[in-house]
Design a protein around this motif. Structure first.
Motif, short mmCIF file in Angstrom:
data_model
loop_
_atom_site.label_atom_id
_atom_site.label_comp_id
_atom_site.label_asym_id
_atom_site.label_seq_id
_atom_site.Cartn_x
_atom_site.Cartn_y
_atom_site.Cartn_z
N SER A 1 28.46 89.65 59.20
CA SER A 1 27.41 90.43 58.53
C SER A 1 26.07 90.09 59.16
N TRP A 2 25.08 90.91 58.92
CA TRP A 2 23.74 90.66 59.44
C TRP A 2 23.19 89.34 58.93
N GLY B 1 27.70 89.77 69.79
CA GLY B 1 26.69 90.83 69.64
C GLY B 1 26.26 91.41 70.97
N SER C 1 35.04 95.74 65.25
CA SER C 1 34.13 96.22 64.21
C SER C 1 34.23 97.72 64.08
N GLN D 1 19.59 97.72 62.58
CA GLN D 1 18.98 96.45 62.14
C GLN D 1 18.27 95.74 63.28
N LYS E 1 29.80 99.90 61.09
CA LYS E 1 29.19 98.56 61.14
C LYS E 1 28.34 98.40 62.39
N PHE F 1 24.32 97.79 62.67
CA PHE F 1 23.83 96.66 63.46
C PHE F 1 22.74 97.10 64.43
#
Length: 325
Positions: free
Chosen positions: A188-189, A213, A307, A318, A311, A315
């Motif tokens: 999760s973030w 990431g 993922s 974000q 999601k 991401f």
């Protein structure tokens, strides 16, 4: 309860297979086996100009700019590059890539002098045992490897990369990641950024999350088909200061370790390889694209570390928001 059990089992399988696969491919013996399959000879440091360990590098058609927060390390790298290549066009920009304000100023200085960038190599970042924060409160590993040192830097240099594409120079962005990302799914973030109140800080996991990431980031940017190639690559298990700092005597479990050059050679090859030989969005080791997942039976991809599209989409939004873009 069942969800927690699945997570524990999935992590166990992914971690075990990562280590076993690494012993076969990430070590020096793995490298020596891989180079025998190259269709062009191994090059030396004098033939390819590589950036400093712990620094980002920008190639400007014969010029190299090293972006790092350490003047001592940057000057050492600059002197070694000039000595081995006889190319004096190596410049230094000082900036901690985990500090977005510093990074922005460094890029503005570069942009005041250069109109295009042919190759961006994002190799900077921290691997910590204790949690550290940037001046604006971001966890240092996440900020340096992923948010600032990869995403924000790429976005800031987009005008120069696009200018190179317009001239037909086949520009590319290479995020130097780690095989350690195989061992975990993308979190999760809150976990990624170490802002989950119930989370105990684990520097190795923070590093693995950031490296996973980077692989996702390259894949998403590659979908734009904007004339720029975005790839990730990892150096295998190389005998670096970062490995010493993170694992100490336990680094023996990764032996036989590669030399720095054996780890960097395949990545350096990507700097100048013909675009047709490179897979946009690919994850590379020793000049060869690898699977991005290894959580299924007998080292197949499986689904544990993958993922959902939703999601990944969240991401990316974000990341954009975190950089104020």
């Amino acid at each position: 309860m069942l969800s927690k059990l699945r997570h524990t089992l999935g992590t166990g399988v992914a971690t075990t297979q990562f280590f076993l696969y690494g012993k076969m491919h990430f070590t020096r013996t793995g490298y020596e086996r891989h180079v025998k399959k190259y269709d062009s000879p191994v090059q030396s440091c004098a033939e390819i100009c590589v950036g400093a360990e712990g620094a980002d590098g920008v190639d400007l058609g014969g010029k190299t700019i090293v972006v790092t927060g350490s003047r001592e390390r940057a000057e050492k790298a600059r002197d070694e590059i000039i000595e081995s290549t006889s190319n004096p066009n190596v410049k230094i920009l000082l900036a901690d890539v985990g500090e977005l304000s510093q990074l922005k100023l460094a890029v503005e200085e570069l942009q005041s002098k250069e109109t295009k960038v042919d190759c961006l190599v994002c190799n900077a970042g921290k691997l910590l045992n204790e949690k550290q924060l940037s001046s604006d409160g971001k966890e240092a590993t996440f900020a340096s490897h992923l948010l600032g040192g990869s995403y924000f830097l790429t976005k800031l240099l987009m005008p120069q990369l696009k200018a190179s594409a317009k001239e037909g120079q086949d520009p590319r962005v290479i995020f130097v990641t780690s095989g350690g990302m195989y061992a975990t799914k993308f979190p999760s973030w809150e976990v990624l950024t170490s802002t989950d109140e119930g989370q105990t800080y684990d520097g190795t996991m923070a590093y693995s999350y950031a490296k996973r990431g980077q692989v996702i980031l390259a894949g998403e940017l590659a979908k734009k088909n904007d004339g720029i190639q975005y790839m990730t690559a990892h150096p295998g298990w190389s005998d670096t200061q970062a490995l010493d700092d993170a694992f100490g005597d336990d680094k023996k479990y990764f032996a036989p370790l590669r030399t720095n050059w054996e780890g960097a050679e395949g990545i350096a090859w990507m700097f100048g390889a013909p675009a047709a030989k490179l897979l946009n969005g690919g994850f590379y080791l020793d000049r060869k694209p690898e699977s991005k997942h290894m959580a299924g039976p007998f080292m197949t991809e499986g689904s544990f570390t993958k993922s959902s599209e939703k999601k990944v989409e969240i991401f990316m939004e974000q990341m954009k928001e975190a950089c104020g873009l």
